[in-house]
Design a protein around this motif. Structure first.
Motif, PDB file in Angstrom:
ATOM      1  N   GLN A  30       0.829  -1.207   0.000  1.00 32.29           N
ATOM      2  CA  GLN A  30       0.000   0.000   0.000  1.00 32.29           C
ATOM      3  C   GLN A  30       0.861   1.253   0.000  1.00 32.29           C
ATOM      4  OE1 GLN A  30      -3.371   0.202  -0.370  1.00 32.29           O
ATOM      5  NE2 GLN A  30      -2.957   2.387  -0.590  1.00 32.29           N
ATOM      6  N   LYS A  33       2.166   1.779  -3.464  1.00 31.09           N
ATOM      7  CA  LYS A  33       1.138   2.351  -4.342  1.00 31.09           C
ATOM      8  C   LYS A  33       0.967   3.841  -4.063  1.00 31.09           C
ATOM      9  CE  LYS A  33      -3.745   1.938  -5.589  1.00 31.09           C
ATOM     10  NZ  LYS A  33      -4.005   3.367  -5.381  1.00 31.09           N
ATOM     11  N   GLU A 269       3.339   0.080 -13.069  1.00 31.72           N
ATOM     12  CA  GLU A 269       2.829  -0.308 -11.755  1.00 31.72           C
ATOM     13  C   GLU A 269       1.450   0.305 -11.526  1.00 31.72           C
ATOM     14  OE1 GLU A 269       3.163  -1.834  -7.688  1.00 31.72           O
ATOM     15  OE2 GLU A 269       4.195  -2.291  -9.565  1.00 31.72           O
ATOM     16  N   LYS A 270       1.281   1.565 -11.901  1.00 35.24           N
ATOM     17  CA  LYS A 270       0.018   2.264 -11.700  1.00 35.24           C
ATOM     18  C   LYS A 270      -1.128   1.598 -12.450  1.00 35.24           C
ATOM     19  CE  LYS A 270      -2.942   5.635 -10.943  1.00 35.24           C
ATOM     20  NZ  LYS A 270      -3.553   5.839  -9.606  1.00 35.24           N
TER      21      LYS A 270
END
Length: 300
Positions: A30, A33, A269-270
């Motif tokens: 998390q 992210k 990644e996004k």
């Protein structure tokens, strides 16, 4: 060359910091992210605006226009070149490869290399050269990862992206000479200056999830060859036939020879598009860019 070596060492140290933060558990999935979102929606937009605000245009406007037009041509070429060369790759890898072909790491590596070889004039020329790439990065490049087939929706997402909004504002400020209030300018500069550290640490966090045994990849090697050798060779050949100033010629070739940008990993990644593969592209091409940049510098 000392400056190139220093930059390469800095990149890998920052990557190593991100790698260790993820491996020791200080930052979890998390947190990773959240860091990616912070880079994409806050730090990168400020970095882009900072770059435009520090790119002077007064004086040799026609000279700068030549570099700008060549850069536009290179970006258009890279869009179609990536589609052609990597058309047979799986969808996830194809998106990463196409984005990496369009968007290099010229924004970080290119400016100091240009300044180190060509002085202050080289830095200005590099800033002008990077205008089309920054626009393409958040238009065509972002559309590669967004994956939507709805053109109107793609255009809407791209035009409302913070990086594009800052690019538009930056171009306006650069060509009009208008200045933002000093506190705003300072805040933008401070946040934008975090870009390199946070972006490369984000790459290191992605790298921490990759099995060392899987790091070698023939497709990544193929991409690296095209990114560092073929594309600048094409630019060199075309520019040889144009009546360009020596410095402008050198800047165009050198900045075309830069490795994949860190945003390749961050956006992969996004959008959930094979970020380990994208990270291998960034690390491998950056590592091999050290000898190739030196070679191109000697050729020029």
């Amino acid at each position: 060359m000392e400056k190139v070596l220093t930059l390469q060492a800095t990149i890998f140290l920052l990557v190593a910091v991100g790698f260790m933060l993820k491996r020791i558990g200080l930052i979890g999935p998390q947190g990773q992210k959240n860091l990616n979102d912070l880079v994409i929606y806050v730090i990168l937009p400020c970095n882009i605006l900072h770059a435009f605000m520090n790119s002077p245009v007064e004086g040799r406007l026609l000279y700068y226009l030549e570099v700008l037009l060549i850069s536009v041509g290179i970006q258009i070429f890279c869009v179609f070149y990536g589609r052609l060369i990597f058309r047979k790759e799986p969808e996830g890898k194809n998106k990463c490869l196409r984005y990496g072909t369009i968007c290099s790491n010229a924004g970080f590596l290119g400016n100091p290399v240009a300044e180190g070889i060509y002085g202050a004039e080289g830095l200005v020329l590099a800033s002008i050269y990077l205008i089309p790439q920054r626009i393409m990065m958040w238009t065509s490049g972002l559309a590669v990862f967004s994956g939507t087939t709805d053109r109107k929706e793609t255009v809407r997402k791209v035009l409302t992206h913070p990086c594009i909004i800052m690019s538009e504002l930056g171009i306006l400020l650069m060509f009009t000479g208008w200045k933002l209030p000093a506190p705003v300018t300072d805040a933008v500069d401070y946040i934008g200056n975090c870009n390199t550290a946070f972006s490369m640490m984000a790459v290191g966090m992605i790298l921490a999830d990759i099995n060392v045994k899987d790091f070698w990849d023939r497709t990544v090697a193929k991409f690296t060859f095209h990114r560092l050798v073929v594309i600048p060779a094409v630019v060199y050949g075309v520019c040889s036939f144009l009546p360009l100033d020596k410095n402008a010629f050198g800047i165009c070739v050198l900045l075309a020879a830069m490795p994949a940008g860190a945003t390749t990993s961050i956006l992969a990644e996004k959008y959930g598009v094979d970020s380990p593969f994208a990270t291998k592209m960034v690390i491998f091409s950056t590592l091999l860019s050290l000898p190739t940049i030196c070679l191109w510098s000697m050729v020029l």
